[in-house]
Design a protein around this motif. Structure first.
Motif, PDB file in Angstrom:
ATOM      1  N   ASP A 185      11.298   1.192   0.954  1.00 44.08           N
ATOM      2  CA  ASP A 185      11.522   0.962  -0.478  1.00 44.08           C
ATOM      3  C   ASP A 185      10.582  -0.135  -0.942  1.00 44.08           C
ATOM      4  N   ARG A 186       9.609   0.223  -1.766  1.00 46.30           N
ATOM      5  CA  ARG A 186       8.576  -0.711  -2.190  1.00 46.30           C
ATOM      6  C   ARG A 186       8.859  -1.347  -3.548  1.00 46.30           C
ATOM      7  N   SER A 197       3.567   3.977   4.234  1.00 48.81           N
ATOM      8  CA  SER A 197       3.314   2.848   3.337  1.00 48.81           C
ATOM      9  C   SER A 197       3.705   1.538   4.020  1.00 48.81           C
ATOM     10  N   ARG A 229       7.745   5.391   6.664  1.00 48.12           N
ATOM     11  CA  ARG A 229       7.447   6.604   5.900  1.00 48.12           C
ATOM     12  C   ARG A 229       7.698   6.362   4.419  1.00 48.12           C
ATOM     13  N   ASP A 230       6.927   7.048   3.578  1.00 44.05           N
ATOM     14  CA  ASP A 230       7.069   6.886   2.134  1.00 44.05           C
ATOM     15  C   ASP A 230       8.493   7.146   1.659  1.00 44.05           C
ATOM     16  N   ASP A 231       9.174   8.096   2.293  1.00 49.86           N
ATOM     17  CA  ASP A 231      10.518   8.440   1.845  1.00 49.86           C
ATOM     18  C   ASP A 231      11.591   7.524   2.431  1.00 49.86           C
ATOM     19  N   GLY A 266       1.330   9.406   3.837  1.00 51.23           N
ATOM     20  CA  GLY A 266       2.757   9.486   4.118  1.00 51.23           C
ATOM     21  C   GLY A 266       3.363   8.216   4.682  1.00 51.23           C
ATOM     22  N   THR A 283       0.851  -1.181   0.000  1.00 52.94           N
ATOM     23  CA  THR A 283       0.000   0.000   0.000  1.00 52.94           C
ATOM     24  C   THR A 283       0.892   1.237   0.000  1.00 52.94           C
ATOM     25  N   ASP A 284       0.459   2.267  -0.712  1.00 55.17           N
ATOM     26  CA  ASP A 284       1.179   3.532  -0.799  1.00 55.17           C
ATOM     27  C   ASP A 284       0.358   4.636  -0.144  1.00 55.17           C
ATOM     28  N   SER A 285       0.864   5.148   0.981  1.00 59.54           N
ATOM     29  CA  SER A 285       0.204   6.265   1.692  1.00 59.54           C
ATOM     30  C   SER A 285      -1.248   5.964   2.046  1.00 59.54           C
TER      31      SER A 285
END
Length: 287
Positions: free
Chosen positions: A233-234, A206, A228-230, A204, A197-199
């Motif tokens: 690493d997805r 994932s 955190r999204d940043d 913000g 899942t992304d955000s």
């Protein structure tokens, strides 16, 4: 640095022979067992003679093939008496947490759907509002989509109707929508062996979730890394994903499962704990 204590080589060789038998569903010829253990058939035969005397293996009279014997079953049952999937996942999950620097959630199937039983957080990384007892939606979280893929359609549909009911919305994390709206993401699990899942459901933040299986190929729990999204690493080639899948495979192996199952699975043993929701007009068309 301490050295690994010296072991007994013959026992280690014998363990390879037993492992070869354990990994096969069918009885095996002596030469095939020997090849799997990387020893000569004559040497393997000597082990089989002793194993037959002790009950660790038995031999089919008609074919001469070997399989695990009654004493091996007794050992397996003794192991199962101390069976603790959550404890195994907790120990390996803490290693995963240290390795990735990401928080880890362990979830099982509960009365209202995927339910968190352990949260392993990294200090200073993120403050999750996920706690033991948190219930994830089947359609709005990585963990939920994992369960939605592997569990029977009837159970998934009934639970999703329950999650979409007015009474349940306040205690479910993530959106509960028609399964067809996220079918591609659920199918992704079958093709790749994990969910992303992304955000969502928290902007913000994932997550990546991987399945853990137990003896017989039944889904035991979900192992999910969150960050955190940043930070997380997805990407398919990411070290975070590789570490997660390695941890999930390690736990599955410790629970007695060594192969990825195909298709949907039987309902978990505790699936009946959920209350059967009443059908209403809003449920029409749910899959």
């Amino acid at each position: 640095m301490s050295r690994e204590p010296r072991g007994v080589q013959s026992i280690e060789v014998g363990a390879r022979l037993l492992m070869a038998l354990a990994e096969q569903a069918e009885p095996m010829m002596l030469r095939d067992i020997a090849n799997a253990a990387e020893i000569a058939p004559a040497q393997a035969h000597a082990y089989m003679v002793s194993y037959r005397k002790s009950g660790l293996v038995e031999q089919e009279e008609a074919t001469g093939r070997y399989r695990l014997g009654p004493f091996a079953l007794m050992m397996a049952l003794a192991k199962l008496r101390g069976f603790d999937p959550i404890g195994v996942a907790d120990r390996r999950g803490r290693m995963l947490c240290d390795e990735t620097g990401l928080s880890v959630a362990i979830s099982v199937w509960g009365a209202y759907g995927p339910t968190v039983v352990r949260v392993l957080e990294v200090l200073g990384e993120i403050h999750m509002n996920t706690r033991p007892g948190t219930v994830y939606s089947l359609t709005g979280t990585a963990t939920g989509k994992l369960f939605a893929h592997y569990l029977p359609e009837a159970l998934v549909s009934a639970t999703l109707r329950q999650q979409r009911s007015e009474a349940a919305r306040s205690r479910i994390v993530g959106s509960a929508v028609d399964l067809r709206q996220v079918q591609a993401e659920v199918d992704f699990v079958g093709d790749h062996g994990y969910a992303v899942t992304d955000s969502t459901p928290v902007p913000g933040i994932s997550a990546i979730s991987a399945p853990v299986f137990e003896v017989g190929g039944q889904l035991s729990l979900a192992l999910t890394i969150i960050g955190r999204d940043d930070v997380i690493d997805r990407r398919p080639e990411s070290t975070h994903l590789k570490a997660l899948l390695a941890a999930a495979n390690d736990i599955s192996a410790q629970l007695g499962h060594f192969e990825k199952p195909e298709g949907r699975m039987a309902a978990p043993a505790n699936a009946s704990a959920g209350r059967r929701p009443r059908r209403n007009e809003d449920d029409k068309g749910l899959t």
